[in-house]
Design a protein around this motif. Structure first.
Motif, PDB file in Angstrom:
ATOM      1  N   ALA A   1       0.827  -1.217   0.000  1.00 47.98           N
ATOM      2  CA  ALA A   1       0.000   0.000   0.000  1.00 47.98           C
ATOM      3  C   ALA A   1       0.861   1.268   0.000  1.00 47.98           C
ATOM      4  CB  ALA A   1      -0.947  -0.010   1.198  1.00 47.98           C
ATOM      5  N   PRO A   2       1.968   1.319   0.764  1.00 45.57           N
ATOM      6  CA  PRO A   2       2.797   2.529   0.722  1.00 45.57           C
ATOM      7  C   PRO A   2       3.508   2.738  -0.621  1.00 45.57           C
ATOM      8  CG  PRO A   2       3.213   1.257   2.730  1.00 45.57           C
ATOM      9  CD  PRO A   2       2.424   0.385   1.808  1.00 45.57           C
ATOM     10  N   LEU A   3       3.509   1.706  -1.475  1.00 43.06           N
ATOM     11  CA  LEU A   3       4.233   1.772  -2.742  1.00 43.06           C
ATOM     12  C   LEU A   3       3.340   2.163  -3.912  1.00 43.06           C
ATOM     13  CD1 LEU A   3       6.336  -1.517  -2.373  1.00 43.06           C
ATOM     14  CD2 LEU A   3       6.865   0.776  -1.525  1.00 43.06           C
ATOM     15  N   ALA A   4       2.112   2.576  -3.630  1.00 46.04           N
ATOM     16  CA  ALA A   4       1.156   2.858  -4.702  1.00 46.04           C
ATOM     17  C   ALA A   4       1.694   3.884  -5.689  1.00 46.04           C
ATOM     18  CB  ALA A   4      -0.169   3.340  -4.109  1.00 46.04           C
ATOM     19  N   GLY A   5       2.461   4.835  -5.210  1.00 44.15           N
ATOM     20  CA  GLY A   5       2.964   5.888  -6.089  1.00 44.15           C
ATOM     21  C   GLY A   5       3.994   5.431  -7.095  1.00 44.15           C
ATOM     22  N   ILE A   6       4.650   4.282  -6.842  1.00 45.04           N
ATOM     23  CA  ILE A   6       5.639   3.760  -7.798  1.00 45.04           C
ATOM     24  C   ILE A   6       5.175   2.452  -8.433  1.00 45.04           C
ATOM     25  CG2 ILE A   6       7.611   4.894  -6.713  1.00 45.04           C
ATOM     26  CD1 ILE A   6       8.285   2.273  -5.321  1.00 45.04           C
ATOM     27  N   ALA A   7       3.956   2.010  -8.090  1.00 47.21           N
ATOM     28  CA  ALA A   7       3.452   0.730  -8.598  1.00 47.21           C
ATOM     29  C   ALA A   7       2.814   0.853  -9.967  1.00 47.21           C
ATOM     30  CB  ALA A   7       2.436   0.147  -7.617  1.00 47.21           C
ATOM     31  N   THR A   8       2.445   2.053 -10.372  1.00 47.55           N
ATOM     32  CA  THR A   8       1.852   2.277 -11.687  1.00 47.55           C
ATOM     33  C   THR A   8       2.397   3.587 -12.252  1.00 47.55           C
ATOM     34  OG1 THR A   8      -0.038   3.486 -10.779  1.00 47.55           O
ATOM     35  CG2 THR A   8      -0.301   1.107 -11.059  1.00 47.55           C
ATOM     36  N   GLY A   9       2.143   3.797 -13.529  1.00 49.43           N
ATOM     37  CA  GLY A   9       2.518   5.052 -14.169  1.00 49.43           C
ATOM     38  C   GLY A   9       1.321   5.658 -14.861  1.00 49.43           C
TER      39      GLY A   9
END
Length: 362
Positions: free
Chosen positions: A333-341
């Motif tokens: 969940a904390p990685l949402a900003g780098i999990a998609t573009g």
């Protein structure tokens, strides 16, 4: 007529077509959509591994060829040889620490870095050299502008040119030269595969990956580079990432390198870089990328993820890695900003770059 990108007297490249049997059997790992239509597909391979508790010696292959690993999930062709590129740097750093290199944690993290070329990175490489009585003249890496976009623009605005110090591998090269001083080895020629330093690095890579490289070549910075498998690299990163679990950070070279990278993720890459963000957002993860679409992540319990994007593009690397971590039960969940573009049209989101449903459980 030679390509204008080639030096005037460079030999013409070998353009012999590769047979289909020589191509890795990659699968679709990520796709970009625009307006509800798949616009681009990124193929590649990956593997996630864990130490095999049933192996008699999980840290080394046994005579029967057991590499001490269990495969947790895989996709594509994770046993095909590939070049890990800069993902090898933490392994190279382990070799240098094993040979006596003793640096503060921030400078040891820089030793394992593909840095952005910020002032802290340039100054750090100089500090490594100065501690050991060396100057930038000792560096034998190639020249380049800073790797980070903002850092490069600032460097150019100030009249800077491509140098060895601003090249993203300068921390590693400064530490290689320093290790030569520590051991009384010649500093000049430290990149030669026959040099004692590179012989030590090669043996350390074998020990950590449990593999004999299928071939060797030269990396972009001039360092010897080995063809390994994603499985072997996952083994190495699992060993590094778990090395701190059973003792103090300085108990082994593996633990020292892992501790330094976790403590100073800004030195491993730089501000705004996804590898730095990954280690900040998920404390305990050990991450290193490499050119041509390579990503390695180690977890404190010895599990690891190794990813190779076949087209060498950089944008699919992190979404695929985050999807694999999610499958391993890591809180992403904390990685949402780098999990998609986000894909923009006229300045507003009209699509997305995201990982596919690529996983095969074991």
């Amino acid at each position: 007529m030679l390509s204008p990108a080639l030096p005037l007297h460079a030999p013409a490249p070998d353009v012999t077509a590769l047979p289909l049997t020589a191509l890795q059997q990659h699968v679709a790992l990520a796709a970009q959509t625009r307006g509800g239509l798949v616009e681009s597909i990124h193929y590649g391979s990956l593997i996630a591994t864990a130490p095999d508790s049933g192996a008699q010696d999980p840290d080394a292959p046994d005579p029967a060829g057991h590499d001490g690993l269990r495969t947790l999930l895989s996709a594509g062709d994770p046993l095909a040889p590939f070049y890990p590129r800069s993902a090898l740097k933490p392994l190279q750093a382990v070799a240098l620490v094993g040979a006596g290199l003793d640096l503060p944690a921030d400078l040891l993290a820089l030793t394992a870095a593909s840095h952005s070329g910020a002032a802290m990175h340039r100054d750090g490489a100089l500090r490594i050299l100065q501690i050991h009585g060396l100057t930038a003249d000792a560096l034998e890496n190639s020249t380049d502008l800073p790797h980070g976009v903002g850092e490069r623009e600032e460097w150019l605005r100030d009249g800077g040119q491509a140098t060895q110090l601003t090249q993203n591998c300068s921390g590693k090269h400064a530490s290689m030269a320093a290790t030569c001083v520590i051991n009384g080895w010649p500093v000049r020629g430290y990149l030669d595969p026959g040099h004692p330093l590179q012989q030590l690095v090669a043996q350390t890579v074998r020990d950590l990956t449990g593999e004999e490289p299928s071939r060797a070549t030269t990396d972009g910075c001039g360092t010897p580079l080995f063809a390994l498998t994603l499985r072997g690299m996952a083994r190495a990163f699992g060993r590094l990432a778990s090395a701190e679990m059973n003792g103090a950070p300085a108990e082994s070279p593996e633990a020292a390198v892992a501790h330094a990278m976790r403590r100073h993720p800004e030195m491993v890459a730089g501000e705004g870089r996804d590898v730095t963000e990954l280690m900040r957002l998920a404390p305990g993860l050990l991450a290193k990328d490499g050119f041509e679409g390579v990503q390695l992540v180690g977890l404190p319990d010895g599990r690891a993820v190794a990813v190779k994007i076949s087209d060498g593009g950089d944008r699919a690397r992190m979404p695929v890695t985050v999807r694999a971590l999610e499958a391993l039960g890591v809180d992403t969940a904390p990685l949402a900003g780098i999990a998609t573009g986000s894909v923009l049209g006229g300045g507003r989101p009209v699509g997305e770059l995201t990982a596919t449903d690529f996983l095969t459980a074991h």
